[in-house]
Design an enzyme around this catalytic site. Structure first.
Site, PDB file in Angstrom:
ATOM      1  N   GLY A  46       0.824  -1.207   0.000  1.00 10.81           N
ATOM      2  CA  GLY A  46       0.000   0.000   0.000  1.00 10.81           C
ATOM      3  C   GLY A  46       0.855   1.254   0.000  1.00 10.81           C
ATOM      4  N   ALA A  60      20.973  -6.469  25.191  1.00 13.67           N
ATOM      5  CA  ALA A  60      20.289  -7.057  26.355  1.00 13.67           C
ATOM      6  C   ALA A  60      18.955  -6.373  26.562  1.00 13.67           C
ATOM      7  CB  ALA A  60      21.158  -6.942  27.602  1.00 13.67           C
ATOM      8  N   VAL A  69      29.760  -4.093  20.314  1.00  6.64           N
ATOM      9  CA  VAL A  69      30.241  -4.957  19.226  1.00  6.64           C
ATOM     10  C   VAL A  69      30.784  -4.073  18.104  1.00  6.64           C
ATOM     11  CG1 VAL A  69      29.525  -6.627  17.467  1.00  6.64           C
ATOM     12  CG2 VAL A  69      28.675  -6.825  19.817  1.00  6.64           C
ATOM     13  N   GLY A 113      17.229  -3.665  18.586  1.00  7.91           N
ATOM     14  CA  GLY A 113      16.079  -2.773  18.497  1.00  7.91           C
ATOM     15  C   GLY A 113      15.406  -2.829  17.137  1.00  7.91           C
ATOM     16  N   HIS A 170      -7.283 -16.506  48.601  1.00  6.88           N
ATOM     17  CA  HIS A 170      -6.169 -17.229  49.220  1.00  6.88           C
ATOM     18  C   HIS A 170      -6.293 -18.713  48.924  1.00  6.88           C
ATOM     19  CE1 HIS A 170      -3.124 -18.330  52.122  1.00  6.88           C
ATOM     20  NE2 HIS A 170      -3.954 -19.267  52.578  1.00  6.88           N
TER      21      HIS A 170
END
Ligand code: FAD
Ligand code: AMP
Length: 479
Positions: free
Chosen positions: A122, A189, A245, A279, A452
């Site tokens: 689209g 991480a 890295v 990300g 409980h």
């Protein structure tokens, strides 16, 4: 030009398909455009979440958790299981079947609600026209009163670690590993890195996670991050912080050498597979014609206001392609809000009460402000914390790691944040979200009856602890 629609949604992820269903429910003539096709050329619905995100990752996390629990903890219950083994291709096939069931379920929901599916890429043209280029190359143009852009996101790639078939993988490749690697490297991480790292660590893989930032889980409450770091270490997840890295090299076509720098200088590790989980970025390539009137912000997200309106009248954008957390439930709720607004209703979206969950074991979950945010904002607050180790139900389940922490305004008692680490934190956080959505005070939770024995009692006790009146723990401050 075909018939005019009231609403055309571009993208059938959890933002787009939910917006389309809601719009159709409200009586609007709705179409949804999706470019993703399977090997037979049929549209694949459900977006990142159903196909290569939330659902498949949770399927693998469930399978490996059951495996690890049987192997490591069955004997605690007196269950003798002998040798526990994992058939990885069967685990992946089960995951694929779940994905198939769910995605075909959306096709059924579209039919049931009368949503027209337009297969193809689209592109928004001026005047709320949408050009659709199908997989077979045919092009059609459709007109709408309103357009909702829900094009989602794609993984970020980094030059030091270019994707390499079978060796250097993004989140989609990471979900299809068919054999337990001996050594796995993970870059990042964050949520995806920790979840994927957990999957393989449970099957016995040596997992090394390289994270450029010095802080672990900087967005989480500091108590949650601290507890999680301690527990992940026990689970043999080797998380190296401040480790950026800088390069990779494929050795003999079967191993990956990963170079990184930390405060001590240059270092390297060799792994069998490397997952890049640094990300995601908004997916807008080819989505907008130059004169569509829709603008992007400085980070490449589609620019919208608090009601998801873009700069082009009648054009809205939702989900991962706009500001805010990249979460499926955020995308879906924005989709519902926009459909409601288009239909002339009010539309509701509370950006302050969006739950965040990391589905490791134990799970990490939170909603609202962290303690460090409250401190930075100069808010006077009180805190109550209660460990699962003090609840009978968690003991019965042999799942006592973690705690619930409630943060509330010292002056008004209104709850400002709830944070937890625990075996079923992803479910328990729902109670916290409801409490905060209804602007509850700690007193409201204190006066509510919790069944409980349940792990939810930890939430009750944490609310009581905020006023120094927890029952099943010695209180720091007395009331
Ligand atoms: P997407 O799901 O990305 O969908 C966008 C759709 O639009 C895609 O189908 C795409 O093909 C289509 N599209 C894009 N451009 C066009 C175009 N021009 N024409 C036609 N179609 C187009 N979130 C959670 O809340 N919980 C989790 O547990 C979770 N786990 C995750 C695990 C992993 C491994 C990953 C990668 C993500 C995870 N997420 C999770 C994030 C979640 O998947 C996203 O937030 C969510 O999918 C965003 O929904 P969306 O509809 O905005 O976009
Ligand atoms: P998230 O955005 O939650 O998926 O997390 C991605 C993580 O990857 C962030 O914490 C980043 O700091 C981290 N990251 C990004 N680039 C690198 C890199 N080159 N080396 C190590 N970690 C990185």
């Amino acid at each position: 030009m075909s018939d005019k629609f009231d609403v055309i949604v571009i993208g059938a992820g959890p933002g787009g398909y939910v917006a389309a269903i809601r719009a159709a429910q409200l009586g609007l003539k709705t179409a949804c455009v999706e470019k993703w096709v399977d090997d037979k050329g049929a549209a694949v619905l459900g977006g990142t979440c159903l196909n290569v995100g939330c659902i498949p990752s949770k399927a693998l996390l469930e399978s490996t958790h059951k495996f690890h629990d049987a192997k490591a903890h069955a004997n605690v219950h007196g269950i003798q299981v002998g040798d526990v083994t994992m058939d990885v291709p069967q685990m992946v096939a089960r995951k694929n079947q779940i994905v198939k069931n769910l995605t075909s379920g959306i096709t059924g929901l579209f039919k049931a609600n009368g949503v027209t599916l337009l297969q193809g890429m689209g592109k928004l043209l001026p005047g709320k026209q949408v050009e659709v280029t199908a997989a077979d190359g045919s092009v059609s143009v459709h007109e709408a009163e309103n357009v909702i852009l829900a094009s989602g996101s794609v993984p970020v790639e980094i030059p030091p670690a270019p994707l390499t078939e079978g060796l250097i993988l993004d989140n989609a490749g990471a979900l299809d590993i068919e054999e337990t690697p001996k050594r796995l490297g993970v870059i990042g991480a964050g949520v995806i890195g920790l979840e994927m790292g957990s999957v393989w660590a449970r099957l016995g893989t040596e997992v090394t996670v390289l994270e450029a930032m010095d802080d672990f889980l900087a967005a989480a409450d500091k108590d949650v991050a601290k507890e999680a770091a301690k527990l992940f270490k026990k689970q043999n997840l080797d998380i190296r912080l401040g480790a950026r890295v800088t390069g990779t090299e494929i050795l003999d076509g079967k191993e990956v050498l990963v170079r990184y720098t930390d405060s001590e200088g240059d270092k390297e590790i060799v792994v069998d597979k490397l997952i890049v989980a640094v990300g995601r970025r908004p997916q807008t390539q080819g989505l907008l014609s130059a004169d569509s009137g829709v603008k992007l912000d400085e980070r490449g997200f589609i620019f919208v206001d608090e009601h998801c309106r873009t700069d082009a009248p009648g054009v809205y954008a939702i989900g991962d392609s706009v500001r805010g957390p990249m979460l499926a439930h955020k995308a879906s709720e924005e989709g519902i809000m926009v459909a409601d607004i288009i239909a002339g209703q009010h539309g509701h979206m509370n950006y302050d009460v969006i739950p965040n969950i990391i589905y490791t074991h134990p799970e990490l979950a939170w909603v609202g402000k962290t303690e460090q945010q409250l401190k930075a904002d100069g808010v006077k607050y009180k805190a109550g914390k209660f460990p699962f180790a003090a609840t009978g139900r968690a003991m019965a389940a042999n799942d006592t790691d973690g705690f619930v922490k409630v943060l509330a305004c010292e002056e008004t008692d209104r709850i400002l944040g709830i944070h937890m680490v625990g075996g079923v934190a992803s479910e328990l956080i729902g109670q916290a979200v409801i409490a905060m959505e209804f602007c509850s005070s700690t007193e409201d939770l204190q006066m509510t009856i919790f069944a409980h024995p349940t792990v939810s009692e930890a939430l009750h006790e944490a609310a009581l602890a905020a006023d120094g009146r927890a029952i099943h723990m010695a209180n720091r401050k007395k009331r």
